[in-house]
Design a protein around this motif. Structure first.
Motif, short mmCIF file in Angstrom:
data_model
loop_
_atom_site.label_atom_id
_atom_site.label_comp_id
_atom_site.label_asym_id
_atom_site.label_seq_id
_atom_site.Cartn_x
_atom_site.Cartn_y
_atom_site.Cartn_z
N LYS A 130 2.43 1.65 -3.34
CA LYS A 130 1.43 2.12 -4.30
C LYS A 130 1.20 3.63 -4.13
N LYS A 131 1.12 4.07 -2.83
CA LYS A 131 0.92 5.49 -2.55
C LYS A 131 2.11 6.31 -3.02
N ASP A 132 3.34 5.79 -2.72
CA ASP A 132 4.55 6.49 -3.16
C ASP A 132 4.62 6.58 -4.67
N THR A 133 4.23 5.48 -5.32
CA THR A 133 4.26 5.46 -6.79
C THR A 133 3.29 6.50 -7.35
N SER A 134 2.11 6.61 -6.73
CA SER A 134 1.12 7.59 -7.18
C SER A 134 1.65 9.01 -7.00
N MET A 135 2.29 9.26 -5.83
CA MET A 135 2.84 10.59 -5.57
C MET A 135 3.96 10.93 -6.56
N SER B 125 0.83 -1.21 0.00
CA SER B 125 0.00 0.00 0.00
C SER B 125 0.86 1.26 0.00
N LYS B 126 1.94 1.21 0.82
CA LYS B 126 2.85 2.36 0.88
C LYS B 126 3.54 2.58 -0.46
N ALA C 96 4.25 9.70 -9.53
CA ALA C 96 3.64 9.93 -10.83
C ALA C 96 3.09 11.34 -10.93
N ASP C 97 2.44 11.82 -9.83
CA ASP C 97 1.92 13.19 -9.81
C ASP C 97 3.05 14.20 -9.92
N GLU C 98 4.13 13.94 -9.17
CA GLU C 98 5.28 14.85 -9.20
C GLU C 98 5.92 14.86 -10.58
N ARG D 278 4.40 14.25 -13.42
CA ARG D 278 3.54 15.01 -14.33
C ARG D 278 3.70 16.51 -14.11
#
Length: 279
Positions: free
Chosen positions: A60-65, A57-58, A67-69, A71
């Motif tokens: 996944k969250k880090d990966t999402s962050m 979960s961590k 990805a946002d960064e 972008r």
């Protein structure tokens, strides 16, 4: 998993009972030990699974962050890239414009320098002509020099006028006639006649009230002689009186006062070409 072990233990017990095999206490303890071992392993597995799920979960969250960064960084990069391209295009245009302006200014500066050089050459040539034409009067208080790009012909009052008079004497007329000969050959030269006095007060000179009057009237006498007697074009001439306020020397001595009493004929080339260049 826990239910599975309980079922398995129950199954072993039932099997043991149904087979009518009497299990020894030692085997029964061994069987219970196996059950406990399986239960412990199961719990440890649950803990590991829970830890792994948290880590997943961590991640996944880090990966999402990230990805946002990424972008956001990509957007900033694209914006900066566009700004750079625009700035580069504008800079090239501005540089071209500045280069054109600089070239035009350099051209104008060269033209002005050429005009000033021609003026200086003409001024020096005029000075030499005047020196040659007026050579015979230098011992009588006549000088020719250049100041600020203009030729100054300075005539002491004793060369032109009797003491306290505004009437030009014969020797003064001779000097002005020689001067007029050169001036008529130089139609591009403007002529300003300036009268100067010392600081001594005027007494008993009739219409001449003070040094202002004396300086102005002597200047106009010279202009009148050059225009009416020597036919120098009056449109080129001006007459002014400076009184006592532009002395060449101290008025504390007779020699100094003698230098200050003078007529200065200021000759300057017409600079229409220069004025047109700097408009």
């Amino acid at each position: 998993m826990k239910n599975l072990i309980s079922v398995f233990a129950l199954f072993l017990f039932v099997t043991a009972m149904s087979s009518c095999v009497v299990m020894s206490p030692k085997k029964y303890k061994a069987l219970l030990g196996s059950k406990d071992s399986l239960y412990t392993a199961y719990n440890e597995g649950l803990v590991k699974i829970e830890d792994m799920e948290k880590e997943a979960s961590k991640l996944k969250k880090d990966t999402s962050m990230m990805a946002d960064e990424l972008r956001s960084l990509q957007g900033n990069y694209n914006s900066m890239s566009n700004d750079y391209k625009k700035t580069k295009a504008n800079s090239s245009s501005e540089i071209d414009k500045l280069s054109g302006d600089l070239a035009a200014r350099e051209k104008r500066l060269k033209e002005v320098e050429d005009v000033l050089r021609k003026r200086d050459e003409a001024t020096n040539a005029l000075k030499e002509k005047l020196n040659q034409a007026l050579l015979g009067f230098t011992k009588s208080g006549l000088t020719v020099d250049i100041r600020n790009g203009k030729v100054y012909v300075s005539l002491m009052d004793k060369l032109l006028f009797p003491s306290g008079s505004i009437i030009i004497d014969e020797k003064g007329k001779q000097a002005l006639t020689q001067l007029a000969g050169v001036l008529k050959q130089q139609p591009e030269i403007n002529i300003a006649v300036e009268g100067h006095t010392d600081n001594q007060k005027i007494n008993n000179l009739g219409q001449i009230k003070d040094n202002w009057d004396l300086s102005v009237l002597r200047a106009t006498s010279v202009v009148r002689y050059l225009t009416s007697k020597e036919s120098v074009d009056g449109i080129r001439m001006t007459a002014t009186g400076k009184g006592e306020f532009q002395p060449l020397d101290s008025n504390a001595t007779p020699a100094g006062r003698s230098k200050n009493r003078r007529i200065e004929i200021v000759l300057s080339p017409k600079l229409d070409e220069l004025y047109n260049l700097i408009k």
